[in-house]
Write a protein that holds these residues in place. Structure first.
Motif, PDB file in Angstrom:
ATOM      1  N   LYS A  47       0.830  -1.213   0.000  1.00  0.00           N
ATOM      2  CA  LYS A  47       0.000   0.000   0.000  1.00  0.00           C
ATOM      3  C   LYS A  47       0.861   1.259   0.000  1.00  0.00           C
ATOM      4  CE  LYS A  47      -3.816  -2.257   2.392  1.00  0.00           C
ATOM      5  NZ  LYS A  47      -3.213  -3.592   2.213  1.00  0.00           N
ATOM      6  N   ASN A  48       0.449   2.230  -0.779  1.00  0.00           N
ATOM      7  CA  ASN A  48       1.114   3.529  -0.808  1.00  0.00           C
ATOM      8  C   ASN A  48       0.533   4.371   0.325  1.00  0.00           C
ATOM      9  OD1 ASN A  48       1.995   6.150  -1.311  1.00  0.00           O
ATOM     10  ND2 ASN A  48       1.989   5.866  -3.530  1.00  0.00           N
ATOM     11  N   LYS A  49       1.144   4.283   1.507  1.00  0.00           N
ATOM     12  CA  LYS A  49       0.585   4.919   2.699  1.00  0.00           C
ATOM     13  C   LYS A  49       0.563   6.439   2.588  1.00  0.00           C
ATOM     14  CE  LYS A  49       1.898   1.089   5.722  1.00  0.00           C
ATOM     15  NZ  LYS A  49       2.665   0.677   6.918  1.00  0.00           N
ATOM     16  N   ILE A  50       1.536   6.995   1.879  1.00  0.00           N
ATOM     17  CA  ILE A  50       1.567   8.448   1.701  1.00  0.00           C
ATOM     18  C   ILE A  50       0.379   8.901   0.857  1.00  0.00           C
ATOM     19  CG2 ILE A  50       2.860  10.365   0.686  1.00  0.00           C
ATOM     20  CD1 ILE A  50       5.433   8.883   1.408  1.00  0.00           C
ATOM     21  N   LEU A  51       0.111   8.167  -0.212  1.00  0.00           N
ATOM     22  CA  LEU A  51      -1.026   8.510  -1.073  1.00  0.00           C
ATOM     23  C   LEU A  51      -2.349   8.304  -0.324  1.00  0.00           C
ATOM     24  CD1 LEU A  51      -2.250   9.313  -3.777  1.00  0.00           C
ATOM     25  CD2 LEU A  51      -2.068   6.913  -4.497  1.00  0.00           C
ATOM     26  N   ILE A  52      -2.455   7.219   0.431  1.00  0.00           N
ATOM     27  CA  ILE A  52      -3.674   6.960   1.201  1.00  0.00           C
ATOM     28  C   ILE A  52      -3.932   8.092   2.187  1.00  0.00           C
ATOM     29  CG2 ILE A  52      -4.681   5.462   2.985  1.00  0.00           C
ATOM     30  CD1 ILE A  52      -3.361   3.101   1.516  1.00  0.00           C
ATOM     31  N   GLU A  53      -2.892   8.526   2.874  1.00  0.00           N
ATOM     32  CA  GLU A  53      -3.040   9.631   3.832  1.00  0.00           C
ATOM     33  C   GLU A  53      -3.503  10.901   3.117  1.00  0.00           C
ATOM     34  OE1 GLU A  53      -2.955  12.341   6.923  1.00  0.00           O
ATOM     35  OE2 GLU A  53      -3.000  10.154   6.989  1.00  0.00           O
ATOM     36  N   LYS A  54      -2.922  11.189   1.967  1.00  0.00           N
ATOM     37  CA  LYS A  54      -3.304  12.385   1.203  1.00  0.00           C
ATOM     38  C   LYS A  54      -4.773  12.321   0.784  1.00  0.00           C
ATOM     39  CE  LYS A  54      -2.258  14.909  -3.075  1.00  0.00           C
ATOM     40  NZ  LYS A  54      -1.405  14.948  -4.294  1.00  0.00           N
ATOM     41  N   LEU A  55      -5.202  11.163   0.275  1.00  0.00           N
ATOM     42  CA  LEU A  55      -6.581  11.026  -0.179  1.00  0.00           C
ATOM     43  C   LEU A  55      -7.572  11.064   0.986  1.00  0.00           C
ATOM     44  CD1 LEU A  55      -6.090   8.243  -2.886  1.00  0.00           C
ATOM     45  CD2 LEU A  55      -6.450  10.695  -3.260  1.00  0.00           C
ATOM     46  N   MET A  56      -7.206  10.463   2.122  1.00  0.00           N
ATOM     47  CA  MET A  56      -8.083  10.495   3.298  1.00  0.00           C
ATOM     48  C   MET A  56      -8.212  11.913   3.843  1.00  0.00           C
ATOM     49  SD  MET A  56      -9.468   7.573   3.991  1.00  0.00           S
ATOM     50  CE  MET A  56      -9.815   7.447   5.743  1.00  0.00           C
ATOM     51  N   GLN A  57      -7.126  12.659   3.786  1.00  0.00           N
ATOM     52  CA  GLN A  57      -7.170  14.050   4.225  1.00  0.00           C
ATOM     53  C   GLN A  57      -8.045  14.877   3.286  1.00  0.00           C
ATOM     54  OE1 GLN A  57      -5.778  15.430   7.016  1.00  0.00           O
ATOM     55  NE2 GLN A  57      -6.738  17.375   6.475  1.00  0.00           N
ATOM     56  N   THR A  58      -7.902  14.663   1.975  1.00  0.00           N
ATOM     57  CA  THR A  58      -8.668  15.418   0.980  1.00  0.00           C
ATOM     58  C   THR A  58     -10.167  15.144   1.091  1.00  0.00           C
ATOM     59  OG1 THR A  58      -6.790  15.329  -0.534  1.00  0.00           O
ATOM     60  CG2 THR A  58      -8.942  15.842  -1.489  1.00  0.00           C
ATOM     61  N   THR A  59     -10.525  13.906   1.423  1.00  0.00           N
ATOM     62  CA  THR A  59     -11.945  13.514   1.445  1.00  0.00           C
ATOM     63  C   THR A  59     -12.558  13.580   2.848  1.00  0.00           C
ATOM     64  OG1 THR A  59     -11.293  11.181   1.688  1.00  0.00           O
ATOM     65  CG2 THR A  59     -11.697  11.998  -0.553  1.00  0.00           C
ATOM     66  N   PHE A  60     -11.846  14.167   3.800  1.00  0.00           N
ATOM     67  CA  PHE A  60     -12.312  14.162   5.192  1.00  0.00           C
ATOM     68  C   PHE A  60     -13.688  14.808   5.351  1.00  0.00           C
ATOM     69  CE2 PHE A  60     -12.405  16.503   9.327  1.00  0.00           C
ATOM     70  CZ  PHE A  60     -12.650  15.408  10.133  1.00  0.00           C
ATOM     71  N   SER A  61     -13.886  15.988   4.798  1.00  0.00           N
ATOM     72  CA  SER A  61     -15.163  16.692   4.957  1.00  0.00           C
ATOM     73  C   SER A  61     -16.326  15.888   4.379  1.00  0.00           C
ATOM     74  CB  SER A  61     -15.100  18.067   4.287  1.00  0.00           C
ATOM     75  OG  SER A  61     -14.141  18.884   4.916  1.00  0.00           O
ATOM     76  N   LEU A  62     -16.121  15.325   3.198  1.00  0.00           N
ATOM     77  CA  LEU A  62     -17.144  14.493   2.572  1.00  0.00           C
ATOM     78  C   LEU A  62     -17.465  13.284   3.446  1.00  0.00           C
ATOM     79  CD1 LEU A  62     -18.894  13.484   0.187  1.00  0.00           C
ATOM     80  CD2 LEU A  62     -16.816  12.474  -0.762  1.00  0.00           C
ATOM     81  N   ARG A  63     -16.419  12.651   3.952  1.00  0.00           N
ATOM     82  CA  ARG A  63     -16.601  11.447   4.769  1.00  0.00           C
ATOM     83  C   ARG A  63     -17.358  11.748   6.055  1.00  0.00           C
ATOM     84  NH1 ARG A  63     -12.054  10.162   4.205  1.00  0.00           N
ATOM     85  NH2 ARG A  63     -10.986  11.020   6.007  1.00  0.00           N
ATOM     86  N   ARG A  64     -17.005  12.846   6.707  1.00  0.00           N
ATOM     87  CA  ARG A  64     -17.688  13.188   7.970  1.00  0.00           C
ATOM     88  C   ARG A  64     -19.152  13.521   7.723  1.00  0.00           C
ATOM     89  NH1 ARG A  64     -16.310  10.858  11.973  1.00  0.00           N
ATOM     90  NH2 ARG A  64     -17.327  12.367  13.337  1.00  0.00           N
ATOM     91  N   ARG A  65     -19.425  14.206   6.618  1.00  0.00           N
ATOM     92  CA  ARG A  65     -20.817  14.529   6.307  1.00  0.00           C
ATOM     93  C   ARG A  65     -21.623  13.250   6.075  1.00  0.00           C
ATOM     94  NH1 ARG A  65     -19.915  17.834   2.569  1.00  0.00           N
ATOM     95  NH2 ARG A  65     -20.362  16.589   0.691  1.00  0.00           N
ATOM     96  N   GLU A  66     -21.050  12.321   5.326  1.00  0.00           N
ATOM     97  CA  GLU A  66     -21.737  11.060   5.075  1.00  0.00           C
ATOM     98  C   GLU A  66     -21.982  10.280   6.374  1.00  0.00           C
ATOM     99  OE1 GLU A  66     -19.677   8.649   2.292  1.00  0.00           O
ATOM    100  OE2 GLU A  66     -20.110   9.926   0.564  1.00  0.00           O
TER     101      GLU A  66
END
Length: 241
Positions: free
Chosen positions: A6-25
């Motif tokens: 797993k590309n942990k750096i990329l996963i962290e970046k994508l999870m950070q970018t999608t945080f607001s969407l995820r919390r709303r859901e």
């Protein structure tokens, strides 16, 4: 997440970018844990549970939890011993835990395990569905049917009362699904469960409400605006003496 490497750096970046969407859901739609994990499988990674908690609270979960727990351990153990010297079911439960503790080499992991394990007993709480033992020699999978959340202790020998001190590993189950496995210590598993409750926007285990409220308000210093119940306030005051 499907990749073996797993590309942990990329996963962290994508999870950070999608945080607001995820919390709303998660907060507004209140999906099941299964749906959340299908949508956001990175929340099954320990690193992302800690990262998600930091995104929500701006607090480093692991550092804060262990820093404050370790600071309180000497006083907590003294309070437990004082209570264990009295009569009653709570005192008897604490005596049994402390007798097992006294048989161990008291390193920091053993002290943390004792402080957390005895906390529920001191607060007159218990939930056999939360603390589960899985003997891998007897069954291929742990029994987690109808389990909202559980800390599963895996053993490969006959089950004994010393399981929290001597398991092979720990796992976490949420809503009948195994979320994380091969966690090395009791305190690590407990910390991750606390973080998952925030990440999944889940209620605390109903039979351990005081235990998790103590962790939230006293250990982690997270104030939800509600006053502490008398039993919790009494323990907090005893700690600060």
């Amino acid at each position: 997440m499907a990749k073996s490497e797993k590309n942990k750096i990329l996963i962290e970046k994508l999870m950070q970018t999608t945080f607001s969407l995820r919390r709303r859901e998660i907060v507004q739609e209140d999906p099941s844990v299964k749906d959340i994990m299908e949508r956001w499988p990175a929340l099954q990674m320990e690193a992302q549970v800690y990262a998600e908690f930091h995104r929500i609270t701006n607090i480093n979960l692991r550092n804060q939890f262990y820093s404050e727990l370790d600071r309180h351990i000497p006083r907590l153990l003294a309070i437990y011993r004082q209570k264990a010297g009295r009569t009653g079911k709570v005192s008897e439960a604490l005596r049994n835990i402390l007798q097992l503790y006294d048989q161990q080499i008291p390193d920091i992991d053993i002290k943390r395990t004792t402080a957390l394990w005895a906390l529920s007993a001191y607060l007159c709480e218990g939930d056999p569905d939360f603390y589960k033992t899985w003997n891998a020699e007897e069954r291929d999978e742990p029994d987690i049917t109808d389990t909202p959340v559980a800390l599963v202790m895996m053993v490969t020998e006959n089950t004994s009362e010393m399981v929290p001190f001597t398991p092979d590993s720990f796992s976490i189950a949420v809503e009948d699904s195994m979320m994380m496995m091969s966690i090395p210590t009791f305190s690590d598993a407990f910390t991750l469960i606390f973080g998952l409750m925030y990440a999944l926007h889940s209620a605390d285990p109903c039979k351990l409400t005081n235990t998790f409220t103590f962790i939230q308000k006293v250990v982690m210093g997270l104030d939800d605006g509600k006053t502490l119940k008398p039993r919790l306030l009494g323990l907090k005051n005893d700690l600060l003496q």
